[in-house]
Design an enzyme around this catalytic site. Sequence first.
Site, PDB file in Angstrom:
ATOM      1  CD  GLU A   1     -35.326  21.960  34.450  1.00 22.17           C
ATOM      2  OE1 GLU A   1     -34.106  21.932  34.737  1.00 22.17           O
ATOM      3  OE2 GLU A   1     -36.107  21.067  34.828  1.00 22.17           O
ATOM      4  CG  HIS A  24     -30.827  23.939  34.306  1.00 18.61           C
ATOM      5  ND1 HIS A  24     -31.394  22.727  34.660  1.00 18.61           N
ATOM      6  CD2 HIS A  24     -29.487  23.713  34.260  1.00 18.61           C
ATOM      7  CE1 HIS A  24     -30.443  21.836  34.824  1.00 18.61           C
ATOM      8  NE2 HIS A  24     -29.280  22.398  34.583  1.00 18.61           N
ATOM      9  CG  ASN A  32     -29.858  17.845  37.000  1.00 12.29           C
ATOM     10  OD1 ASN A  32     -29.355  16.951  36.323  1.00 12.29           O
ATOM     11  ND2 ASN A  32     -29.557  19.116  36.830  1.00 12.29           N
ATOM     12  CB  SER A  53     -27.507  21.340  38.221  1.00 10.02           C
ATOM     13  OG  SER A  53     -26.541  21.614  37.264  1.00 10.02           O
TER      14      SER A  53
HETATM   15  C1  LIG Z   1     -26.240  18.452  34.751  1.00 10.79           C
HETATM   16  C2  LIG Z   1     -27.286  19.395  34.312  1.00 10.79           C
HETATM   17  O1  LIG Z   1     -27.678  20.267  35.108  1.00 10.79           O
HETATM   18  C3  LIG Z   1     -27.981  19.342  33.028  1.00 10.79           C
HETATM   19  C4  LIG Z   1     -27.248  18.774  31.862  1.00 10.79           C
HETATM   20  O2  LIG Z   1     -26.745  19.501  31.035  1.00 10.79           O
HETATM   21  S1  LIG Z   1     -27.167  17.093  31.765  1.00 10.79           S
HETATM   22  C5  LIG Z   1     -26.388  16.796  30.209  1.00 10.79           C
HETATM   23  C6  LIG Z   1     -27.400  16.854  29.089  1.00 10.79           C
HETATM   24  N1  LIG Z   1     -26.710  16.626  27.859  1.00 10.79           N
HETATM   25  C7  LIG Z   1     -26.684  15.408  27.275  1.00 10.79           C
HETATM   26  O3  LIG Z   1     -27.234  14.441  27.774  1.00 10.79           O
HETATM   27  C8  LIG Z   1     -25.932  15.388  25.973  1.00 10.79           C
HETATM   28  C9  LIG Z   1     -25.570  13.993  25.527  1.00 10.79           C
HETATM   29  N2  LIG Z   1     -24.921  14.090  24.230  1.00 10.79           N
HETATM   30  C10 LIG Z   1     -25.637  14.073  23.061  1.00 10.79           C
HETATM   31  O4  LIG Z   1     -26.849  13.945  23.041  1.00 10.79           O
HETATM   32  C11 LIG Z   1     -24.846  14.218  21.796  1.00 10.79           C
HETATM   33  O5  LIG Z   1     -23.474  13.997  22.057  1.00 10.79           O
HETATM   34  C12 LIG Z   1     -25.015  15.639  21.152  1.00 10.79           C
HETATM   35  C13 LIG Z   1     -26.444  15.807  20.642  1.00 10.79           C
HETATM   36  C14 LIG Z   1     -24.716  16.765  22.175  1.00 10.79           C
HETATM   37  C15 LIG Z   1     -24.041  15.843  20.001  1.00 10.79           C
HETATM   38  O6  LIG Z   1     -24.100  14.724  19.179  1.00 10.79           O
HETATM   39  P1  LIG Z   1     -23.201  14.646  17.845  1.00 10.79           P
HETATM   40  O7  LIG Z   1     -23.540  15.804  16.984  1.00 10.79           O
HETATM   41  O8  LIG Z   1     -23.386  13.270  17.301  1.00 10.79           O
HETATM   42  O9  LIG Z   1     -21.721  14.885  18.281  1.00 10.79           O
HETATM   43  P2  LIG Z   1     -20.817  14.195  19.409  1.00 10.79           P
HETATM   44  O10 LIG Z   1     -19.519  13.807  18.728  1.00 10.79           O
HETATM   45  O11 LIG Z   1     -21.550  13.129  20.186  1.00 10.79           O
HETATM   46  O12 LIG Z   1     -20.541  15.421  20.380  1.00 10.79           O
HETATM   47  C16 LIG Z   1     -20.127  16.701  19.878  1.00 10.79           C
HETATM   48  C17 LIG Z   1     -19.285  17.357  20.937  1.00 10.79           C
HETATM   49  O13 LIG Z   1     -20.118  17.601  22.112  1.00 10.79           O
HETATM   50  C18 LIG Z   1     -19.468  17.075  23.256  1.00 10.79           C
HETATM   51  N3  LIG Z   1     -20.504  16.627  24.224  1.00 10.79           N
HETATM   52  C19 LIG Z   1     -21.494  15.738  24.005  1.00 10.79           C
HETATM   53  N4  LIG Z   1     -22.230  15.591  25.124  1.00 10.79           N
HETATM   54  C20 LIG Z   1     -21.696  16.412  26.070  1.00 10.79           C
HETATM   55  C21 LIG Z   1     -22.019  16.705  27.412  1.00 10.79           C
HETATM   56  N5  LIG Z   1     -23.062  16.153  28.034  1.00 10.79           N
HETATM   57  N6  LIG Z   1     -21.234  17.603  28.065  1.00 10.79           N
HETATM   58  C22 LIG Z   1     -20.187  18.188  27.450  1.00 10.79           C
HETATM   59  N7  LIG Z   1     -19.846  17.956  26.172  1.00 10.79           N
HETATM   60  C23 LIG Z   1     -20.586  17.077  25.494  1.00 10.79           C
HETATM   61  C24 LIG Z   1     -18.635  15.917  22.715  1.00 10.79           C
HETATM   62  O14 LIG Z   1     -17.569  15.623  23.594  1.00 10.79           O
HETATM   63  C25 LIG Z   1     -18.119  16.478  21.409  1.00 10.79           C
HETATM   64  O15 LIG Z   1     -17.014  17.332  21.672  1.00 10.79           O
HETATM   65  P3  LIG Z   1     -15.733  17.361  20.679  1.00 10.79           P
HETATM   66  O16 LIG Z   1     -16.311  17.776  19.355  1.00 10.79           O
HETATM   67  O17 LIG Z   1     -14.838  18.371  21.307  1.00 10.79           O
HETATM   68  O18 LIG Z   1     -15.205  15.980  20.675  1.00 10.79           O
HETATM   69  N1  LIG Z   2     -21.686  20.553  33.901  1.00  8.90           N
HETATM   70  C1  LIG Z   2     -22.910  20.473  33.426  1.00  8.90           C
HETATM   71  O1  LIG Z   2     -23.217  19.577  32.615  1.00  8.90           O
HETATM   72  C2  LIG Z   2     -23.945  21.454  33.840  1.00  8.90           C
HETATM   73  C3  LIG Z   2     -23.715  22.338  34.894  1.00  8.90           C
HETATM   74  N2  LIG Z   2     -24.693  23.238  35.237  1.00  8.90           N
HETATM   75  C4  LIG Z   2     -24.466  24.175  36.326  1.00  8.90           C
HETATM   76  O2  LIG Z   2     -23.696  25.267  35.841  1.00  8.90           O
HETATM   77  C5  LIG Z   2     -22.846  25.772  36.887  1.00  8.90           C
HETATM   78  C6  LIG Z   2     -21.403  25.745  36.410  1.00  8.90           C
HETATM   79  O3  LIG Z   2     -21.044  24.407  36.097  1.00  8.90           O
HETATM   80  P1  LIG Z   2     -19.801  24.082  35.147  1.00  8.90           P
HETATM   81  O4  LIG Z   2     -19.677  25.111  34.082  1.00  8.90           O
HETATM   82  O5  LIG Z   2     -19.923  22.658  34.780  1.00  8.90           O
HETATM   83  O6  LIG Z   2     -18.600  24.272  36.176  1.00  8.90           O
HETATM   84  P2  LIG Z   2     -17.045  24.582  35.892  1.00  8.90           P
HETATM   85  O7  LIG Z   2     -16.293  24.056  37.059  1.00  8.90           O
HETATM   86  O8  LIG Z   2     -16.674  24.142  34.510  1.00  8.90           O
HETATM   87  O9  LIG Z   2     -17.009  26.195  35.859  1.00  8.90           O
HETATM   88  C7  LIG Z   2     -17.308  27.030  36.929  1.00  8.90           C
HETATM   89  C8  LIG Z   2     -16.516  28.316  36.707  1.00  8.90           C
HETATM   90  O10 LIG Z   2     -16.907  29.312  37.648  1.00  8.90           O
HETATM   91  C9  LIG Z   2     -15.717  29.816  38.263  1.00  8.90           C
HETATM   92  N3  LIG Z   2     -16.026  30.313  39.598  1.00  8.90           N
HETATM   93  C10 LIG Z   2     -16.060  29.633  40.765  1.00  8.90           C
HETATM   94  N4  LIG Z   2     -16.393  30.469  41.763  1.00  8.90           N
HETATM   95  C11 LIG Z   2     -16.565  31.698  41.213  1.00  8.90           C
HETATM   96  C12 LIG Z   2     -16.901  32.987  41.712  1.00  8.90           C
HETATM   97  N5  LIG Z   2     -17.126  33.185  43.015  1.00  8.90           N
HETATM   98  N6  LIG Z   2     -17.006  34.014  40.844  1.00  8.90           N
HETATM   99  C13 LIG Z   2     -16.787  33.843  39.537  1.00  8.90           C
HETATM  100  N7  LIG Z   2     -16.439  32.657  39.005  1.00  8.90           N
HETATM  101  C14 LIG Z   2     -16.330  31.601  39.831  1.00  8.90           C
HETATM  102  C15 LIG Z   2     -14.799  28.631  38.288  1.00  8.90           C
HETATM  103  O11 LIG Z   2     -13.488  29.014  38.556  1.00  8.90           O
HETATM  104  P3  LIG Z   2     -12.509  27.948  39.381  1.00  8.90           P
HETATM  105  O12 LIG Z   2     -11.897  27.114  38.317  1.00  8.90           O
HETATM  106  O13 LIG Z   2     -11.596  28.831  40.113  1.00  8.90           O
HETATM  107  O14 LIG Z   2     -13.388  27.158  40.329  1.00  8.90           O
HETATM  108  C16 LIG Z   2     -15.009  28.091  36.879  1.00  8.90           C
HETATM  109  O15 LIG Z   2     -14.308  28.811  35.905  1.00  8.90           O
HETATM  110  C17 LIG Z   2     -23.138  24.923  38.126  1.00  8.90           C
HETATM  111  O16 LIG Z   2     -24.131  25.559  38.889  1.00  8.90           O
HETATM  112  C18 LIG Z   2     -23.680  23.622  37.511  1.00  8.90           C
HETATM  113  O17 LIG Z   2     -24.512  22.922  38.388  1.00  8.90           O
HETATM  114  C19 LIG Z   2     -25.870  23.339  34.546  1.00  8.90           C
HETATM  115  C20 LIG Z   2     -26.105  22.523  33.472  1.00  8.90           C
HETATM  116  C21 LIG Z   2     -25.180  21.483  33.065  1.00  8.90           C
END
Ligand SMILES: CC(=O)CC(=O)SCCNC(=O)CCNC(=O)[C@H](O)C(C)(C)COP(=O)(O)OP(=O)(O)OC[C@H]1O[C@@H](n2cnc3c(N)ncnc32)[C@H](O)[C@@H]1OP(=O)(O)O
Ligand SMILES: NC(=O)C1=CN([C@@H]2O[C@H](COP(=O)(O)OP(=O)(O)OC[C@H]3O[C@@H](n4cnc5c(N)ncnc54)[C@H](OP(=O)(O)O)[C@@H]3O)[C@@H](O)[C@H]2O)C=CC1
Length: 278
Positions: free
Chosen positions: A148, A136, A186, A115
């Site tokens: 990305e 990404h 991010n 991320s």
């Molecule tokens: C951190 C990073 O590095 C980068 C990132 O990924 S940041 C996160 C970016 N993602 C978002 O902002 C997503 C926000 N969510 C949405 O826009 C909407 O929920 C969606 C378009 C994904 C789906 O919308 P929808 O079709 O109306 O369905 P909705 O009921 O809201 O969600 C569907 C499923 O997706 C899951 N979901 C939604 N957003 C989620 C998220 N950000 N992470 C994980 N799961 C998510 C919901 O929990 C739901 O799961 P279940 O069916 O098991 O309950």
């Molecule tokens: N969460 C999000 O919305 C997003 C996350 N990311 C990025 O994706 C990556 C994963 O995030 P996310 O899936 O949320 O994290 P999770 O914690 O859900 O999953 C990470 C997984 O990797 C395993 N793991 C840890 N260390 C190792 C290793 N050395 N070798 C193999 N497997 C390993 C973990 O096991 P254990 O349970 O033992 O730790 C776990 O199963 C991160 O870099 C995060 O920044 C990118 C986009 C969105």
Amino acid sequence: MKFGVIGAGQMGGGIAQVAAQSGFDVIVQDVQQEYLDRGRGVIEKSLNKLHEKGRLDATPDEVLGRIKFTTHMQDFADCDLVVEAIVENQAVKNALFEQLGGIVKPEGILASNTSSIPITALASASGRPDRFIGMHFMNPVPLMALVEVIRGYATSDETAQFVTQTAEKMGKTPLTCNDFPGFVSNRILMPMLNEAIQCVMEGVAEPEAIDGIMKLGMNHPMGPLTLADFIGLDTCLSIMEVLHMGLGDDKYRPSPLLRKMVQAGLLGRKSGEGFYKY
Ligand SMILES: CC(=O)CC(=O)SCCNC(=O)CCNC(=O)[C@H](O)C(C)(C)COP(=O)(O)OP(=O)(O)OC[C@H]1O[C@@H](n2cnc3c(N)ncnc32)[C@H](O)[C@@H]1OP(=O)(O)O
Ligand SMILES: NC(=O)C1=CN([C@@H]2O[C@H](COP(=O)(O)OP(=O)(O)OC[C@H]3O[C@@H](n4cnc5c(N)ncnc54)[C@H](OP(=O)(O)O)[C@@H]3O)[C@@H](O)[C@H]2O)C=CC1
């Protein structure tokens, strides 16, 4: 194409699923069989849901049949592309890429789903910086359109083109940026989530009100605190630390409340509690 995924958590599972839906032969590795079993269960549930909604070309069994699960990193030797999705920790990812660089065939491309961590640093650790890139995906991977694509200092044009085309074959829209802390997504998203957490800490409003104001007022699909819980508060903290350290500006300081919640083991949805209970 042989497509490797490292980590069977929420992101690794989603990436593996979409790769298999696209017809690739997929191999997923995690450190313990228990995590692989859990990841397989999540993929199966998601495929069944897509199938019920008529949004899957093949049957769930056909798609699942294209995914192999393993605890052995050696199984990546003949992969054309390996995408890493393990914990957001630079030291752990560096160690993994040092090992992976010695396993995957020389022409294979390595990518990180990080991320925020510098792609150029991970590329150096891999020993093949020209064939290394940031790929990404957004969560939830099966539903979100964006990939990305982050070019490191030495990423070759061929590598960037291959990964862009692969993302398109996966039905995604790739958009490219350069390697700066937090990239684009991010750098912009996470300070907003951090500020929402700061509002909780300062008592500006209750979590439900903060989320409601941002959902109804800005038309966001979910509030920032719910989104932080979904991403994982540990991941949010790691990203803020990378922004703070990498850009050297206190405007990226992680909220002390975020730090305290992670210390308390409140990681959001994956631990059962964050700003809300799950
Ligand atoms: C951190 C990073 O590095 C980068 C990132 O990924 S940041 C996160 C970016 N993602 C978002 O902002 C997503 C926000 N969510 C949405 O826009 C909407 O929920 C969606 C378009 C994904 C789906 O919308 P929808 O079709 O109306 O369905 P909705 O009921 O809201 O969600 C569907 C499923 O997706 C899951 N979901 C939604 N957003 C989620 C998220 N950000 N992470 C994980 N799961 C998510 C919901 O929990 C739901 O799961 P279940 O069916 O098991 O309950
Ligand atoms: N969460 C999000 O919305 C997003 C996350 N990311 C990025 O994706 C990556 C994963 O995030 P996310 O899936 O949320 O994290 P999770 O914690 O859900 O999953 C990470 C997984 O990797 C395993 N793991 C840890 N260390 C190792 C290793 N050395 N070798 C193999 N497997 C390993 C973990 O096991 P254990 O349970 O033992 O730790 C776990 O199963 C991160 O870099 C995060 O920044 C990118 C986009 C969105």
